[in-house]
Write an enzyme that holds these catalytic residues in place. Structure first.
Site, short mmCIF file in Angstrom:
data_model
loop_
_atom_site.label_atom_id
_atom_site.label_comp_id
_atom_site.label_asym_id
_atom_site.label_seq_id
_atom_site.Cartn_x
_atom_site.Cartn_y
_atom_site.Cartn_z
N GLY A 335 0.57 -1.46 -0.06
CA GLY A 335 0.13 0.01 0.19
C GLY A 335 0.01 1.07 -0.43
N SER A 336 0.65 2.48 0.99
CA SER A 336 0.91 3.68 0.97
C SER A 336 2.30 3.90 1.34
CB SER A 336 -0.08 4.22 1.82
OG SER A 336 -1.29 4.67 0.34
#
Length: 689
Positions: A335-336
């Protein structure tokens, strides 16, 4: 008269002839005997004398004491102690069952002991010594010694036994030992060290026990023993003492380790419900691993003499998969938490001015497709600093096509993604760092081999085909904290020679410096500091006595296809993964952390509070672990607008990296039946090879 004399003469001649023949025969026999004595005593004396000595002198191996494993503060994680065993050579016993019954009247034998004995019998020859019962106490050994005259075919022997005092704690780090299998024996012969394992029954199978087997095992000693014709030893003629294995000093801090394990075991979403996940904490200054958590865990003591089938099924069939070493063997989209490295790649390649404000209306359009921000948020004109703080998907979506998947691949590899980090554990997975070349090799269908430009957009926010280990994310975070200095991560900090007490460090200097400007690193670091001050991790780090830097991450496990994510309508195994990466203190980092809570929900709500506790513990003067609260997600509250987009691609059935297909060890599993044969015996043994 004349006839009588004639007959007497003939008889005398016959007698003389017979005497002569007998004399020749006797002399011939003596000649043969003398010739044979000459051959034996003169011509073949040297060889026969050596054979006689070999019959008279036996070489008995002396197993060395296996080296201890301790943490950075001297807490023992693995050690060896002396115990006594009862051993039988099956070929010397007429009625084995009757003998076992007689022994059990003197020394207690459990059904598990008997199953183990019969299983070992099936794995070796009838003329080999097989252990019937181990771990005899001093009192039990004394009792049997007093009754040994009743059991001439049973031997009472001493051996070294492995023990793991911490049980499940740090089990995936330490690993375990197991009995030497045929495959192990073949490998020892190939390496030319089988002689050093004479008299040794066990070998490292997992974790540090396996990767440092050569230094833990030590060197086997020998005794020259004079043996009587009955086979009983008479006296020791010569002795070469064994050399014990080295003591391994790990960089792990068991206080921190147990504190994090306790957090996972208590649960984050619902207290009392254990969570699955992994956490790795590193010291950016030297690459030492401070904590290495794989949750859930297992007790390595179960495997030492062979695990019974009930416990094996409990572990192997568990949906929580406690046997998987998650930090190095589990791969996930991150993810981020990938965004700081995408930002560095953009700065390195010069594809965008970091001060340039890019419009963020809440979505990024590419071709005929619209990629939206998480929660539908719109941040307006956004530069790189603000994009990292608020975790703007739109900003990083737009960077994807500018950087290109191949350039992003090459740059990310420098931080440890998509390759082995070099940690001192076996079976570390490479995972997937996608590129055009990778996709051509991964898929057989030509239609799937072509890289689609839109796939780069998902990759740029840590989704798509990205699949990394938590160890890789921790190493990348540590390298960023060290201003681009790549230091190989390692669990063993020093090897201590148990004879002369000298210590040797395992890692002395960095591997290389990543060619990225310090100004670029400082820009990204400053943004990550603001993540904890006013960004997605601000609530978790409110009131901290130090400045830290970090990035939350929430990774999807299935494609939303444009719909809104709502955990209340999903089964738990479809919830997002919660991640966090960060380091502290921000200016002079002493610890870097990467973690995941599988299907935990949101990085800001679930993962970031764990990192806060880790930093609090490590940076506190006394490092006291007081886990007085567990972050619990209130499902009735409004779901946060976290950093996961409804439009990113989450591919299904992605081929695994072929280089990750390392053989996994199956332990010595004890069949539940008593005779060690049949479906649960012979077939089970075959499956274990």
């Amino acid at each position: 008269m004349f006839e009588f004399r004639k007959r007497s003469t003939i008889q005398r001649k016959k007698i003389r002839l017979r005497v002569l023949v007998a004399l020749v025969f006797v002399l011939g026999c003596f000649g043969l005997l003398i010739d044979r004595l000459w051959v034996l005593q003169v011509e073949r004396y040297q060889g026969l004398a050596e054979r006689a000595d070999r019959n008279r002198i036996a070489l008995v191996p002396i197993a060395p004491r296996r080296g201890d494993i301790v943490d950075r503060n001297g807490m023992v994680l693995a050690r060896s102690y002396r115990d006594y065993t009862l051993e039988i050579v099956p070929a010397q016993v007429k009625n084995l069952d009757e003998l076992i019954t007689q022994i059990s009247a003197v020394i207690p034998l459990t059904p598990l002991d008997i199953r183990r004995f019969k299983r070992r019998m099936g794995q070796t020859t009838r003329y080999a010594s097989v252990m019937l019962r181990g771990n005899l106490t001093d009192d039990e050994a004394a009792v049997f010694a007093a009754h040994s005259f009743r059991f001439p075919d049973v031997n009472l022997r001493a051996r070294w036994v492995r023990e793991y005092p911490q049980g499940e704690s740090a089990a995936h780090v330490v690993g375990y030992v197991g009995r030497i299998s045929e495959r192990d024996q073949e490998r020892l012969e190939q390496d030319g060290v089988e002689g050093n394992y004479r008299g040794t029954d066990v070998i490292g199978k997992k974790g540090i026990e396996a990767s440092y087997e050569a230094v833990l095992h030590g060197k086997t000693g020998w005794e020259e023993v004079e043996v009587a014709a009955s086979g009983k030893p008479v006296q020791v003629l010569k002795r070469i003492d064994p050399i014990p294995g080295d003591t391994l000093h790990l960089s792990i801090d068991m206080g921190l380790q147990k504190m994090v394990e306790d957090l996972y075991s208590k649960g984050f979403v619902k207290e009392g419900m254990p969570e699955r996940g992994a956490l790795v904490a590193l010291d950016p200054r030297n690459g030492q691993v401070l904590a290495y958590v794989s949750a859930p865990s297992y007790d390595p003591n179960l495997f030492i003499d062979g695990i019974d089938v009930e416990n094996w099924r409990r572990l192997a069939d568990s949906p929580e998969h406690p046997l998987i070493d998650r930090p190095v063997s589990g791969t996930f989209p991150i993810g981020s938490t990938y965004k700081p490295f995408v930002a560095l790649a953009a700065l390195k390649l010069g594809v965008r001015d970091p001060n340039a404000r890019i419009p963020d209306p809440g979505y990024f359009e590419y071709g005929n497709q619209r990629f939206r921000n998480a929660g539908g948020a719109a941040y307006g004109p956004t530069n790189m600093h603000r994009a990292l703080v608020v975790s703007s998907d739109t900003y990083f979506f737009s960077l994807g096509p500018l950087i290109g998947v191949d350039a992003l691949h090459d740059f990310s590899q420098l931080f440890g993604f998509g390759r082995k980090t070099g940690i001192d554990l076996d079976y570390e997975k490479i995972g997937i760092l996608p590129s055009r070349e990778w996709k051509k090799k991964a898929f057989k269908d030509p239609r799937q081999q072509r890289w689609i430009p839109g796939e780069t957009i998902s990759v740029a926010v840590g989704q798509g085909y990205n699949s990394f280990t938590i160890m890789q994310l921790a190493q990348a975070t540590s390298t960023l904290a060290a201003d681009g200095k790549y230091i190989r991560p390692h669990l063993v900090s020093e090897l201590e020679n148990t004879v002369n007490k000298t210590r040797t460090p395992t890692v002395k200097q960095p591997d290389y410096q990543i060619p990225v400007s310090q100004a670029s690193i400082r820009l990204v670091k400053d943004a990550l500091v603001d993540v904890t001050r006013r960004g997605t991790a601000r609530r978790s780090f409110a009131g901290a006595a130090y400045d830290s830097a970090g990035k939350t991450g929430t990774a999807q496990v299935f494609s939303l296809k444009g719909s809104k994510y709502n955990s209340r309508n999903l089964k738990r195994n479809l919830w997002d993964h919660a991640l966090y990466m960060g380091f502290a203190p921000a200016n002079e980092p002493k610890i870097a952390v990467a973690l995941i809570v599988e299907n935990g929900g949101w990085g800001a709500s679930i993962a970031a509070p764990i990192a806060r506790k880790v930093f609090d513990y490590w940076l506190s003067p006394k490092r006291s672990a007081q886990v007085d609260s567990v972050p619990v997600l209130e499902l009735d509250s409004d779901e946060p607008a976290e950093d996961t987009s409804p439009d990113v691609m989450v591919p299904q059935d992605v081929p695994a990296n072929p280089e990750d297909k390392a053989p996994e060890h199956l332990p010595d599993i004890l069949a539940p039946v008593g005779n060690g044969s049949g479906r649960n015996g012979a077939e089970q043994r075959q499956n274990n090879e």
